[in-house]
Design an enzyme around this catalytic site. Structure first.
Site, PDB file in Angstrom:
ATOM      1  N   TYR A 167      -3.987  -0.066   5.348  1.00 49.50           N
ATOM      2  CA  TYR A 167      -3.320  -1.067   6.177  1.00 49.50           C
ATOM      3  C   TYR A 167      -2.135  -1.624   5.415  1.00 49.50           C
ATOM      4  O   TYR A 167      -2.259  -1.968   4.237  1.00 49.50           O
ATOM      5  CB  TYR A 167      -4.300  -2.198   6.517  1.00 49.50           C
ATOM      6  CG  TYR A 167      -3.716  -3.278   7.414  1.00 49.50           C
ATOM      7  CD1 TYR A 167      -3.308  -2.990   8.713  1.00 49.50           C
ATOM      8  CD2 TYR A 167      -3.589  -4.591   6.951  1.00 49.50           C
ATOM      9  CE1 TYR A 167      -2.786  -3.987   9.529  1.00 49.50           C
ATOM     10  CE2 TYR A 167      -3.076  -5.589   7.768  1.00 49.50           C
ATOM     11  CZ  TYR A 167      -2.678  -5.286   9.057  1.00 49.50           C
ATOM     12  OH  TYR A 167      -2.167  -6.268   9.873  1.00 49.50           O
TER      13      TYR A 167
ATOM     14  N   ASP B 274       1.498  -0.671  -2.320  1.00 48.66           N
ATOM     15  CA  ASP B 274       1.225  -1.906  -1.588  1.00 48.66           C
ATOM     16  C   ASP B 274       0.146  -2.648  -2.360  1.00 48.66           C
ATOM     17  O   ASP B 274      -1.033  -2.294  -2.311  1.00 48.66           O
ATOM     18  CB  ASP B 274       0.773  -1.580  -0.161  1.00 48.66           C
ATOM     19  CG  ASP B 274       0.515  -2.835   0.655  1.00 48.66           C
ATOM     20  OD1 ASP B 274       0.434  -3.932   0.047  1.00 48.66           O
ATOM     21  OD2 ASP B 274       0.373  -2.728   1.884  1.00 48.66           O
TER      22      ASP B 274
ATOM     23  N   LYS C 258      -0.806 -12.546  -0.567  1.00 55.02           N
ATOM     24  CA  LYS C 258      -2.077 -13.182  -0.942  1.00 55.02           C
ATOM     25  C   LYS C 258      -2.003 -13.987  -2.252  1.00 55.02           C
ATOM     26  O   LYS C 258      -1.582 -15.121  -2.241  1.00 55.02           O
ATOM     27  CB  LYS C 258      -3.187 -12.139  -0.976  1.00 55.02           C
ATOM     28  CG  LYS C 258      -3.292 -11.411   0.394  1.00 55.02           C
ATOM     29  CD  LYS C 258      -4.446 -10.475   0.479  1.00 55.02           C
ATOM     30  CE  LYS C 258      -4.386  -9.608   1.709  1.00 55.02           C
ATOM     31  NZ  LYS C 258      -5.062 -10.085   2.865  1.00 55.02           N
TER      32      LYS C 258
HETATM   33  N1  PMP Z   1      -0.941  -4.776   2.923  1.00 56.31           N
HETATM   34  C1  PMP Z   1      -2.232  -4.846   2.581  1.00 56.31           C
HETATM   35  C2  PMP Z   1      -2.772  -3.889   1.561  1.00 56.31           C
HETATM   36  C3  PMP Z   1      -3.055  -5.806   3.158  1.00 56.31           C
HETATM   37  O1  PMP Z   1      -4.349  -5.867   2.826  1.00 56.31           O
HETATM   38  C4  PMP Z   1      -2.501  -6.706   4.103  1.00 56.31           C
HETATM   39  C5  PMP Z   1      -3.334  -7.783   4.764  1.00 56.31           C
HETATM   40  N2  PMP Z   1      -4.658  -7.734   4.622  1.00 56.31           N
HETATM   41  C6  PMP Z   1      -1.159  -6.582   4.424  1.00 56.31           C
HETATM   42  C7  PMP Z   1      -0.396  -5.614   3.821  1.00 56.31           C
HETATM   43  C8  PMP Z   1      -0.512  -7.503   5.415  1.00 56.31           C
HETATM   44  O2  PMP Z   1      -0.431  -8.773   4.895  1.00 56.31           O
HETATM   45  P1  PMP Z   1      -0.273 -10.061   5.872  1.00 56.31           P
HETATM   46  O3  PMP Z   1      -1.573 -10.168   6.578  1.00 56.31           O
HETATM   47  O4  PMP Z   1       0.001 -11.173   4.919  1.00 56.31           O
HETATM   48  O5  PMP Z   1       0.864  -9.766   6.768  1.00 56.31           O
END
Ligand code: PMP
Length: 423
Positions: A142, A237, A265
């Protein structure tokens, strides 16, 4: 009726699904979500006065535990000067310097407001830099909800059982190529097929949105080599793994250097912050220095920067936390694995450092397809019973458990006692 149930009844009338982000809805669990009132350390309290040991940790930001005093104080202090100016501030410079001086592969960094934005922007600059359009992503990873990334996206999309989102025009995902996590051959095949048109490979260096799936040996190194061979950028990521596996994230943990990295985060300590950064020659293309446009009214917000920078400084000064998280992870997840084995259950306990997932399947989970063999009904039962025992975990088979520095050995033992009863 509990207060949470009453609130949910009101919420569904005015908020789609009653929540502002899907997995919160306890969709596959069939109950009203618990509405949270406050949190402190490793505990979270709902509006009915129930206390839970929390393993969601706001999905990762609260690595020091909830309501960490130094972070709370830095936020309150920043608020005294005003919430937002929409102008340049000193703390943004401090934040950028702090990260760039400590993370070797980040020469320049740009703050945004979420992980989604960070990834969307990193991909744009990768395309701008290489002059190519195709992006290789992995099924089950994701990267936020930008159109191009909503392909076999894991996380909430996976939990809802909907393979891909409606409302994403074909054209938006035409250049997104899908590889198999932990299968370097699948990536090589896509590179060959793409005929020199791959701008970047984006990967969760530890898969954490199809449940936790660590990279197998040589996988990340293989990606690095292929990107070099085909002149594509490697994007890690690190929205989950950044400042979590090590201060330098997965890149430091595995010793593999990406060209670009995305954060979220932990970098905001619970405030809405994301960031992307990396090689100077690439980042210099970002507007207004270069031709790749990217902007944000609230980006680098001073209150959010105060929270994030306080947390990063604390982590940098207390790097023993990373060793402790390894040990806590071994204790909790290793303990869960042992209990399951003793009971002869067909489950897989995937874990790395503070991240872990108990999969209800007899098959080793190494990618999206094997993750999907999990018995989500069994997981839902497990989740409900754990919640009744006062343990708050992600209400989805395909999300991670997050340990924080506030989870003591005693708390972990208490959790293992509950796991023993529930399993
Ligand atoms: N990349 C990763 C690996 C994530 O786990 C997440 C959210 N869980 C995101 C991107 C997207 O982040 P946000 O919810 O702050 O948009």
């Amino acid at each position: 009726m509990t207060k949470s149930e009453k609130l949910f009844e009101r919420a569904v009338k005015r908020i789609p699904g009653g929540v502002n982000s899907p997995v919160r809805a306890y969709g596959s669990i069939g109950e009203a979500p618990r509405f949270i009132d406050r949190a402190d350390g490793c505990y979270i309290y709902d509006v009915d006065g129930n206390r839970y040991i929390d393993y969601i940790d706001s999905w990762g930001p609260m690595i020091l535990g909830h309501n960490f005093p130094a972070i709370r104080e830095s936020v309150l202090k920043a608020c005294e000067n005003g919430l937002s100016f929409g102008c340049a501030t000193e703390i943004e410079v401090e934040m950028a310097e702090f990260i760039c001086e400590r993370i070797p592969h980040v020469d320049m960094i740009r703050m945004v407001n979420s992980g989604t934005e960070a990834v969307m922007s990193a991909i744009r600059v990768a395309r701008g830099f290489t002059g190519k359009n195709k992006i290789i992503k992995f099924a089950g990873c994701y990267h936020g909800h930008s159109d191009a990334m909503l392909v076999s996206a894991g996380s909430g999309v996976m939990t809802s059982g909907v393979p891909d989102s409606a409302g994403v025009p074909k054209g938006c995902t035409e250049d997104t190529m899908l590889a198999v996590y932990n299968d370097i051959g699948s990536v090589k095949a896509l590179f060959e097929q793409a005929d020199g048109q791959v701008a970047a490979v984006i990967v969760e260096a530890v898969g954490a949105n199809m449940g936790v799936v660590p990279p197998c040996e040589g996988f990340l190194e293989g990606l690095r080599a292929l990107c070099d061979q085909y002149h594509a950028l490697l994007i890690f990521d690190e929205v989950i793994t950044g400042f979590r596996l090590a201060f330098g994230g997965a890149a430091q943990y595995f010793g593999v250097t990406p060209d670009l990295v995305t954060y979220g985060k932990i970098i905001g300590a619970g405030m809405p912050v994301g960031a992307y950064g990396g090689r100077r020659d690439v980042m210099e293309l970002v507007s207004p220095a270069g031709k790749v446009y990217q902007a944000g009214t609230l980006s680098g917000n001073p209150v959010a920067m105060a929270a994030g920078l306080t947390q990063l400084k604390y982590l940098y000064d207390h790097q023993e936390i990373y060793k402790e998280l390894e040990a806590k992870g071994q204790m909790l997840y290793g303990g869960m694995e042992k209990i399951a084995r003793e009971k002869g259950l067909k489950v897989q306990m995937n874990h790395i450092s503070s991240l872990g997932s108990l999969f209800f399947t007899g098959q080793p989970v190494v990618d999206y397809v094997s993750a999907k063999t999990s018995d989500t009904k069994a997981f839902a039962e497990y989740f409900k019973k754990m919640l009744k025992m006062g343990i708050h975990m992600a209400p989805s088979q395909f999300e991670a458990m997050f340990l924080s520095a506030a989870h003591t050995d005693e708390i972990i033992m208490e959790t293992l006692d509950a796991v023993k009863l529930v399993l």
